[in-house]
Design a protein around this motif. Structure first.
Motif, PDB file in Angstrom:
ATOM      1  N   THR A  93       0.767  -1.271  -0.086  1.00  0.00           N
ATOM      2  CA  THR A  93      -0.033   0.165   0.182  1.00  0.00           C
ATOM      3  C   THR A  93       0.837   1.314   0.107  1.00  0.00           C
ATOM      4  OG1 THR A  93      -1.622  -1.239   1.391  1.00  0.00           O
ATOM      5  CG2 THR A  93      -1.675   1.061   1.225  1.00  0.00           C
ATOM      6  N   ILE A  94       1.757   1.242   0.983  1.00  0.00           N
ATOM      7  CA  ILE A  94       2.869   2.353   0.966  1.00  0.00           C
ATOM      8  C   ILE A  94       3.422   2.572  -0.454  1.00  0.00           C
ATOM      9  CG2 ILE A  94       4.870   3.326   1.876  1.00  0.00           C
ATOM     10  CD1 ILE A  94       3.726   1.769   4.664  1.00  0.00           C
ATOM     11  N   ASP A  95       3.769   1.445  -1.058  1.00  0.00           N
ATOM     12  CA  ASP A  95       4.728   1.371  -2.470  1.00  0.00           C
ATOM     13  C   ASP A  95       3.744   2.118  -3.333  1.00  0.00           C
ATOM     14  OD1 ASP A  95       7.211   0.880  -3.890  1.00  0.00           O
ATOM     15  OD2 ASP A  95       5.708  -0.439  -4.993  1.00  0.00           O
ATOM     16  N   LYS A  96       2.488   1.758  -3.446  1.00  0.00           N
ATOM     17  CA  LYS A  96       1.620   2.191  -4.552  1.00  0.00           C
ATOM     18  C   LYS A  96       1.460   3.693  -4.353  1.00  0.00           C
ATOM     19  CE  LYS A  96      -0.898  -1.851  -5.381  1.00  0.00           C
ATOM     20  NZ  LYS A  96      -2.174  -2.837  -5.211  1.00  0.00           N
ATOM     21  N   LYS A  97       1.141   4.072  -2.882  1.00  0.00           N
ATOM     22  CA  LYS A  97       0.775   5.704  -2.561  1.00  0.00           C
ATOM     23  C   LYS A  97       2.074   6.377  -2.965  1.00  0.00           C
ATOM     24  CE  LYS A  97      -0.391   8.637   1.240  1.00  0.00           C
ATOM     25  NZ  LYS A  97      -1.112   8.586   2.395  1.00  0.00           N
ATOM     26  N   TRP A  98       3.215   6.359  -2.438  1.00  0.00           N
ATOM     27  CA  TRP A  98       4.304   6.959  -2.558  1.00  0.00           C
ATOM     28  C   TRP A  98       5.589   6.800  -3.594  1.00  0.00           C
ATOM     29  CZ3 TRP A  98       4.073  11.395  -0.300  1.00  0.00           C
ATOM     30  CH2 TRP A  98       3.158  11.690   0.938  1.00  0.00           C
ATOM     31  N   LYS A  99       5.478   5.421  -4.049  1.00  0.00           N
ATOM     32  CA  LYS A  99       6.465   5.022  -5.021  1.00  0.00           C
ATOM     33  C   LYS A  99       7.843   5.226  -4.931  1.00  0.00           C
ATOM     34  CE  LYS A  99       2.865   5.705  -8.681  1.00  0.00           C
ATOM     35  NZ  LYS A  99       1.951   5.498  -7.809  1.00  0.00           N
ATOM     36  N   PRO A 100       8.143   4.786  -3.495  1.00  0.00           N
ATOM     37  CA  PRO A 100       9.480   5.248  -2.937  1.00  0.00           C
ATOM     38  C   PRO A 100      10.669   4.413  -3.698  1.00  0.00           C
ATOM     39  CG  PRO A 100       8.674   3.326  -1.312  1.00  0.00           C
ATOM     40  CD  PRO A 100       7.507   3.984  -2.738  1.00  0.00           C
ATOM     41  N   GLU A 101      11.817   5.100  -3.768  1.00  0.00           N
ATOM     42  CA  GLU A 101      12.801   4.521  -4.531  1.00  0.00           C
ATOM     43  C   GLU A 101      13.365   3.062  -3.856  1.00  0.00           C
ATOM     44  OE1 GLU A 101      16.092   6.960  -5.681  1.00  0.00           O
ATOM     45  OE2 GLU A 101      14.790   8.671  -5.652  1.00  0.00           O
ATOM     46  N   PHE A 102      13.393   2.930  -2.653  1.00  0.00           N
ATOM     47  CA  PHE A 102      13.404   1.843  -1.997  1.00  0.00           C
ATOM     48  C   PHE A 102      13.026   1.882  -0.391  1.00  0.00           C
ATOM     49  CE2 PHE A 102      17.574   4.488  -1.922  1.00  0.00           C
ATOM     50  CZ  PHE A 102      17.684   4.535  -0.520  1.00  0.00           C
ATOM     51  N   PHE A 103      13.073   0.825   0.125  1.00  0.00           N
ATOM     52  CA  PHE A 103      12.592   0.558   1.664  1.00  0.00           C
ATOM     53  C   PHE A 103      14.145   0.219   2.276  1.00  0.00           C
ATOM     54  CE2 PHE A 103       8.465  -0.336  -0.586  1.00  0.00           C
ATOM     55  CZ  PHE A 103       7.573   0.102   0.200  1.00  0.00           C
ATOM     56  N   VAL A 104      14.218   1.008   3.225  1.00  0.00           N
ATOM     57  CA  VAL A 104      15.392   0.848   4.172  1.00  0.00           C
ATOM     58  C   VAL A 104      15.197  -0.133   5.307  1.00  0.00           C
ATOM     59  CG1 VAL A 104      17.466   1.906   5.105  1.00  0.00           C
ATOM     60  CG2 VAL A 104      16.148   3.150   3.596  1.00  0.00           C
ATOM     61  N   VAL A 105      15.944  -1.223   5.338  1.00  0.00           N
ATOM     62  CA  VAL A 105      15.711  -2.352   6.362  1.00  0.00           C
ATOM     63  C   VAL A 105      17.038  -2.579   7.155  1.00  0.00           C
ATOM     64  CG1 VAL A 105      13.754  -3.216   5.470  1.00  0.00           C
ATOM     65  CG2 VAL A 105      16.011  -4.217   4.875  1.00  0.00           C
ATOM     66  N   GLU A 106      17.109  -2.956   8.327  1.00  0.00           N
ATOM     67  CA  GLU A 106      18.259  -3.229   9.007  1.00  0.00           C
ATOM     68  C   GLU A 106      18.675  -4.640   9.099  1.00  0.00           C
ATOM     69  OE1 GLU A 106      19.485  -3.704  13.747  1.00  0.00           O
ATOM     70  OE2 GLU A 106      17.834  -2.409  13.474  1.00  0.00           O
ATOM     71  N   ASP A 107      19.900  -4.965   8.715  1.00  0.00           N
ATOM     72  CA  ASP A 107      20.020  -6.351   8.418  1.00  0.00           C
ATOM     73  C   ASP A 107      20.067  -6.816   9.933  1.00  0.00           C
ATOM     74  OD1 ASP A 107      21.102  -8.610   7.312  1.00  0.00           O
ATOM     75  OD2 ASP A 107      23.137  -7.858   7.036  1.00  0.00           O
TER      76      ASP A 107
END
Length: 185
Positions: free
Chosen positions: A70-84
Motif C-alpha cells: 500500500t505504501i509503495d503504491k501511494k508514495w512510489k519510494p525508490e527503496f525501503f531501508v531495512v536493518e540487516d
C-alpha cells in the motif's frame, strides 16, 4: 526548546518527489512488544529533509506485509531501508514470496546498523540542530510521532523507539545520498 523549534512545519510548496521508506519491523502483536514502523521521507530541491508520512502499530506480519505494498503504491519510494539482522532474515522470504504472488516488486536497501542507538541517531539529530528537517505537523500521526522522537534520549532504553528507528534510516539515506537524489521541480 519548544517542539516547534525542533519540528518545523511542512512547507507544502516544496515537497520531495523522490522518497525512501525507513522500516523497523516487529514480528509479534503482543501488547508489550515493539511495534512495526514505516517512515516515508525525502529530500527537496533545497536539501531539506521531509518526513511526509508515518505508519506504526502492533501488526501481525501479514498485516504489515500488506501495508508495504500500500505504501509503495501511494508514495512510489525508490527503496525501503531495512536493518540487516535476524528479523530481516526471517521476514525477507515472506516478502519475496508476496512480491512474486502479486507481481509487484519492491526495492530494499539493507543496512548494517550500529548497536548504539544514540550514535545511529546522530545524523537525524544534526539535521534537526541546523533546521534542515520538515514534518507534516497537521497529519493525524504527527502528535504521537513527535512525542516519541522527543522522548528518545539515547542514554536509557526508551519504552517506544520504533518511529525513531525508522526515521533514522530515512535520515541516513538523506545524508549519504544513497540512491536518493534531490527532488526535481
Amino acid at each position: 526548546r519548544r517542539s516547534s523549534d525542533l519540528f518545523p512545519s511542512h512547507d507544502t510548496t516544496i515537497i520531495p518527489k523522490r522518497y525512501v521508506v525507513g522500516c523497523d519491523f516487529a514480528v509479534t502483536k503482543k501488547d508489550s512488544a515493539n511495534r512495526t514502523s514505516f517512515t516515508v521521507g525525502g529530500l527537496d530541491v533545497d536539501g531539506l529533509g521531509h518526513i511526509v508520512d508515518q505508519y506504526v502499530d502492533r501488526w501481525k506480519t501479514d498485516e504489515w506485509l500488506k501495508l508495504l505494498f500500500t505504501i509503495d503504491k501511494k508514495w512510489k519510494p525508490e527503496f525501503f531501508v531495512v536493518e540487516d539482522g535476524q528479523i530481516w532474515k526471517s521476514v525477507e522470504p515472506f516478502i519475496i514470496t508476496e512480491m512474486m504472488k502479486r507481481n509487484h516488486f519492491l526495492n530494499f536497501e539493507v543496512k548494517v546498523a550500529s548497536k548504539d542507538k544514540a550514535i545511529r541517531g546522530r545524523t537525524l539529530q544534526r539535521r534537526h540542530n541546523v533546521g534542515s528537517m520538515r514534518f507534516d505537523m497537521e497529519a493525524e500521526w504527527y502528535k504521537g510521532y513527535e512525542h516519541e522522537l522527543l522522548s528518545f534520549t539515547g542514554v536509557t532504553d526508551a519504552l517506544l523507539d520504533d518511529q525513531f528507528d525508522s526515521t533514522v534510516y530515512v535520515s541516513v539515506c538523506i545524508v549519504t545520498g544513497k540512491q536518493i537524489g534531490r527532488a526535481h521541480v
